[in-house]
Write an enzyme that holds these catalytic residues in place. Structure first.
Site, PDB file in Angstrom:
ATOM      1  CB  CYS A 129      -0.874   0.019   1.236  1.00  0.00           C
ATOM      2  SG  CYS A 129      -1.838  -1.470   1.452  1.00  0.00           S
ATOM      3  NE  ARG A 134       5.109   1.438  -0.975  1.00  0.00           N
ATOM      4  CZ  ARG A 134       6.096   1.403  -0.101  1.00  0.00           C
ATOM      5  NH1 ARG A 134       7.217   2.027  -0.354  1.00  0.00           N
ATOM      6  NH2 ARG A 134       5.976   0.749   1.033  1.00  0.00           N
ATOM      7  CD1 TRP A 159      -0.197  -5.795  -3.583  1.00  0.00           C
ATOM      8  CD2 TRP A 159      -0.099  -6.679  -1.527  1.00  0.00           C
ATOM      9  NE1 TRP A 159       0.323  -7.053  -3.697  1.00  0.00           N
ATOM     10  CE2 TRP A 159       0.403  -7.621  -2.455  1.00  0.00           C
ATOM     11  CE3 TRP A 159      -0.122  -7.019  -0.184  1.00  0.00           C
ATOM     12  CZ2 TRP A 159       0.860  -8.871  -2.078  1.00  0.00           C
ATOM     13  CZ3 TRP A 159       0.342  -8.271   0.196  1.00  0.00           C
ATOM     14  CH2 TRP A 159       0.819  -9.184  -0.737  1.00  0.00           C
ATOM     15  CG  ASN A 211       0.525   2.257   3.632  1.00  0.00           C
ATOM     16  OD1 ASN A 211      -0.534   2.335   3.029  1.00  0.00           O
ATOM     17  ND2 ASN A 211       1.634   2.834   3.216  1.00  0.00           N
ATOM     18  N   GLY A 212      -0.244  -1.335   6.216  1.00  0.00           N
ATOM     19  CA  GLY A 212       0.140  -2.273   7.281  1.00  0.00           C
ATOM     20  C   GLY A 212      -1.043  -3.105   7.723  1.00  0.00           C
ATOM     21  CD  GLU A 252      17.848 -12.665  -8.025  1.00  0.00           C
ATOM     22  OE1 GLU A 252      17.304 -13.251  -7.079  1.00  0.00           O
ATOM     23  OE2 GLU A 252      17.452 -11.546  -8.421  1.00  0.00           O
ATOM     24  CE  LYS A 305      14.508 -10.709 -10.156  1.00  0.00           C
ATOM     25  NZ  LYS A 305      15.272 -10.383  -8.981  1.00  0.00           N
ATOM     26  CD  GLU A 341      10.619 -11.101  -9.172  1.00  0.00           C
ATOM     27  OE1 GLU A 341      11.839 -11.019  -9.072  1.00  0.00           O
ATOM     28  OE2 GLU A 341       9.858 -10.590  -8.348  1.00  0.00           O
ATOM     29  CG  HIS A 376      20.796 -36.999  -5.991  1.00  0.00           C
ATOM     30  ND1 HIS A 376      21.206 -38.254  -5.628  1.00  0.00           N
ATOM     31  CD2 HIS A 376      21.924 -36.265  -6.166  1.00  0.00           C
ATOM     32  CE1 HIS A 376      22.530 -38.289  -5.555  1.00  0.00           C
ATOM     33  NE2 HIS A 376      22.986 -37.084  -5.890  1.00  0.00           N
ATOM     34  CE  LYS A 420      11.800  -2.562  -5.675  1.00  0.00           C
ATOM     35  NZ  LYS A 420      12.556  -3.640  -6.329  1.00  0.00           N
TER      36      LYS A 420
HETATM   37  C1  F6R Z   1      12.457 -10.242  -6.235  1.00  0.00           C
HETATM   38  C2  F6R Z   1      12.335  -9.285  -5.149  1.00  0.00           C
HETATM   39  C3  F6R Z   1      11.954  -9.792  -3.806  1.00  0.00           C
HETATM   40  C4  F6R Z   1      12.703  -8.999  -2.713  1.00  0.00           C
HETATM   41  C5  F6R Z   1      12.202  -9.427  -1.327  1.00  0.00           C
HETATM   42  C6  F6R Z   1      12.972  -8.739  -0.214  1.00  0.00           C
HETATM   43  O1  F6R Z   1      12.844  -9.620  -7.426  1.00  0.00           O
HETATM   44  O2  F6R Z   1      12.512  -8.107  -5.338  1.00  0.00           O
HETATM   45  O3  F6R Z   1      12.189 -11.157  -3.683  1.00  0.00           O
HETATM   46  O4  F6R Z   1      14.067  -9.241  -2.834  1.00  0.00           O
HETATM   47  O5  F6R Z   1      10.844  -9.099  -1.199  1.00  0.00           O
HETATM   48  O6  F6R Z   1      12.881  -7.356  -0.313  1.00  0.00           O
HETATM   49  P1  F6R Z   1      13.918  -6.405   0.387  1.00  0.00           P
HETATM   50  O7  F6R Z   1      15.241  -6.610  -0.263  1.00  0.00           O
HETATM   51  O8  F6R Z   1      13.383  -5.021   0.180  1.00  0.00           O
HETATM   52  O9  F6R Z   1      13.948  -6.793   1.831  1.00  0.00           O
END
Ligand code: F6R
Length: 615
Positions: free
Chosen positions: A2, A27, A73, A100-101, A488, A492, A495, A511, A610
């Site tokens: 949010c 976000r 959100w 928010n929260g 990673e 990527k 997502e 395995h 985000k």
């Molecule tokens: C993936 C991504 C998330 C963040 C995770 C932690 O591309 O961005 O997996 O890495 O939500 O977020 P931070 O680094 O802000 O604690």
């Protein structure tokens, strides 16, 4: 997650609210709304994008001198217009709230308020706050006091902004566990959950602290802290001048923020390591005044993080062991906080986070403190974040604002910082000769150029993307320090392209996962010319022999030849310790171009946010 924007001025503030919400879109959200005062409260809500809200505001000629706005959100209640913020209490003399929260005790308060006759029209925990403030207002002298009295009863992490129909000349806000700031302007005052929402309006920012409640009007603001006293104690907070440039939050010539952020990596890493570039030797002070003392005392490292930041931690484990000679554990924050780990006070606990607001990471770090860990270090991209404020030591990744939901430049700057940390620990613990220190500084200085050179592989990776876009699954393989890079790469891809992707340590293939291999399962392998290359090649043979289609990112000196079902892209010659950082870039390009092929919303992938400020 949010976002909140609020504004009060001598002119119509609707454009400021809408511009602020647009800036917060990155976000992640699934509904948006605003309320303004203009002879009463006027509310607009939509499950569409902010542009839809703008259209509604234009159609209804919405204007006003004060207002609060929100992107939601969904947590409590589905994404719908009736659950979108702002929420009201009262039929005639209304209170409006954006939030928010999460309010953890919302059920108990809801039961109490229902008994008092309050009628609920949404499924949200936010509506509980609106009614609670309305209830407290009956006993309080003004809205600010009612908010102080209300937050004393709320459990959870939250930030709120509140308006009262009968007093349109003020907005009251409160912060507890979720970020909130005041923007001090010439012709008005503003509030937001993120400074990027206000940069076009003002650069003078006050970051509120835990328990702060503030009242703003068009000319002034006052802040009290209600953490210990329900009535609040007046506090002074510093006004910071934001150094974030407008270009940093604009798209410029790029199609997406993710693309922009991939290309910014050489400069982001150069900014992060700038202090090292200008020095002849590495100093522990880069991590804080007490770093030298703490670094020489510790006997192990514990890294706590989520998502991409967790992957950075997994890479760092190899460096902590091989470069600094320190045992290192890496924990997923949401798991660590509910285990009963055995604390060793001589551990350096490292929290890694782009946003510095990730609820699980923050909670896991405070849990580690509770368990008896004494020394903590934040590696974080946001200077005023909660994470930075709660650790003994800190190191800022100076990547600049990361707006694409998929983390790119934050990851490579985290890796650069963690390599620097491993080298610093090695030096303090006498694991590094002066000659090796010089070599390391030279390697770090070379990193931005090396990253710049890897960016040139984009067109080759793009050629692979069309084929990937047809697939439903993909496997990513790596060994050693490149295994977390494979993880990673898989994260990527899934997502932003919504293709199911899994990473395996290549030695694990036989395995179990080898059973998945057929012509419909593309297999991406990271094949640098390191000491595990021979072993990896055997693993790739296992795939090849079973008709799997291999896409290999090799080094120029990896000696991998293309053949039927084996495609290869070569980077430069093997880059030693820098290799995992460099091998990240082609995987980012792969995810980006597959997402373009699939026409997904690259910067705002579905269901994701985000900064994950809720558990
Ligand atoms: C993936 C991504 C998330 C963040 C995770 C932690 O591309 O961005 O997996 O890495 O939500 O977020 P931070 O680094 O802000 O604690």
């Amino acid at each position: 997650m949010c976002g909140i924007v609020g504004a009060i001025a001598k002119v119509n503030i609707v454009p400021v609210l809408l511009e602020g919400l647009l800036r917060l879109e990155y976000r992640g959200y699934d509904s948006a709304g605003l309320v303004v005062t203009n002879d009463g409260l006027h509310r607009l809500r939509t499950t569409g994008r902010v542009t839809e809200l703008r259209k509604l505001a234009a159609e209804q000629k919405t204007s006003g001198l004060a207002g609060i706005a929100h992107t939601r959100w969904a947590t409590h209640g589905e994404p719908s217009e009736r659950n979108a913020h702002p929420h009201f209490s009262g039929e005639e003399l209304r209170i409006a709230v954006v939030h928010n929260g999460i309010i953890e005790n919302h059920e108990d308060i809801r039961i109490f308020l229902k008994k008092q006759g309050y009628i609920f029209t949404s499924d949200t925990d936010t509506e509980v706050i609106a009614h609670l403030i309305a209830f407290k207002l009956k006993q309080a002298t003004d809205l600010m006091q009612a908010v102080c009295l209300s937050i004393a009863e709320l459990q959870g992490a939250y930030a709120i902004a509140v308006m009262e129909e009968t007093h349109p000349e003020r907005i009251v806000v409160a912060r507890n566990g979720a970020p909130l700031l005041i923007g001090v302007g010439k012709d008005g005052n503003y509030v937001a959950s993120d400074s990027s929402a206000l940069l076009k309006t003002t650069r003078n920012i006050i970051y509120l602290e835990e328990g702060d409640v503030a009242e703003i009007n068009s000319q002034e603001y006052r802040i009290v802290n209600c953490l210990h006293k329900q009535t609040g104690e007046a506090v002074d907070r510093i006004v910071h001048e934001s150094s974030i440039s407008n270009e940093a939050i604009e798209l410029g010539p790029y199609a997406h923020f993710m693309q922009k952020e991939i290309f910014e990596q050489p400069s982001a890493v150069a900014n992060t390591l700038e202090m090292v570039f200008n020095a002849q030797s590495i100093s522990a002070n880069l991590f804080g005044n007490e770093a030298e003392k703490i670094f020489s005392r510790i006997n192990q490292v514990l890294i706590i993080a989520c998502g991409t930041s967790y992957h950075a931690g997994l890479v760092a484990r190899y460096w902590m062991e091989s470069v600094a000679g320190l045992p290192c554990n890496v924990e997923i924050a949401s798991e660590y906080r509910y285990r009963d780990p055995i604390a060793d006070p001589d551990t350096l606990v490292i929290g890694i986070s782009q946003s510095g607001e990730t609820a699980d990471t923050l909670a896991a770090l405070s849990y580690a403190r509770k368990l008896g860990h004494l020394y903590s270090l934040a590696i974080c991209n946001v200077p005023e974040s909660a994470l930075i404020r709660q650790t003994t030591l800190r190191f800022l990744t100076r990547a600049g604002p990361e707006i694409g939901v998929a983390s790119t430049k934050a990851f490579t700057t985290q890796l650069a910082s963690l390599l620097l940390l491993a080298v610093t620990l090695a030096k303090i613990r006498r694991h590094l000769s002066p000659e090796d220190e010089k070599k390391m500084i030279a390697a770090l200085r070379h990193l931005p150029l090396a990253l710049h050179n890897v960016l040139q592989v984009e067109s080759q990776v793009k050629n692979w993307a069309r084929n990937f876009a047809q697939k439903r699954h993909a496997l990513f393989l790596g060994r050693g320090v490149h295994y977390p890079i494979a993880m990673e790469g898989a994260l990527k891809l899934k997502e932003i392209s919504y293709i199911h992707a899994e990473a395996y340590a290549a030695g694990e293939l036989k395995h179990g996962p080898l059973a998945l291999v057929d012509s419909e399962m593309p297999i991406v392998a990271i094949a640098p010319n390191d000491q595990l290359l021979g072993k990896l090649k055997s693993n790739l043979q296992e795939v090849h022999a079973r008709g799997g289609e291999l896409y290999v990112f090799a080094d120029a000196d990896s000696h991998i030849t293309e053949s039927k079902n084996l495609h290869a892209i070569r980077l430069a010659e093997h880059a030693g310790l820098l290799s995992p950082i460099l091998h990240t870039i082609p995987l980012q390009f792969l995810a980006y171009h597959v997402a373009l092929e699939k026409r997904t919303d690259v910067d705002k992938p579905r269901n994701l946010a985000k900064a994950v400020t809720v558990e």
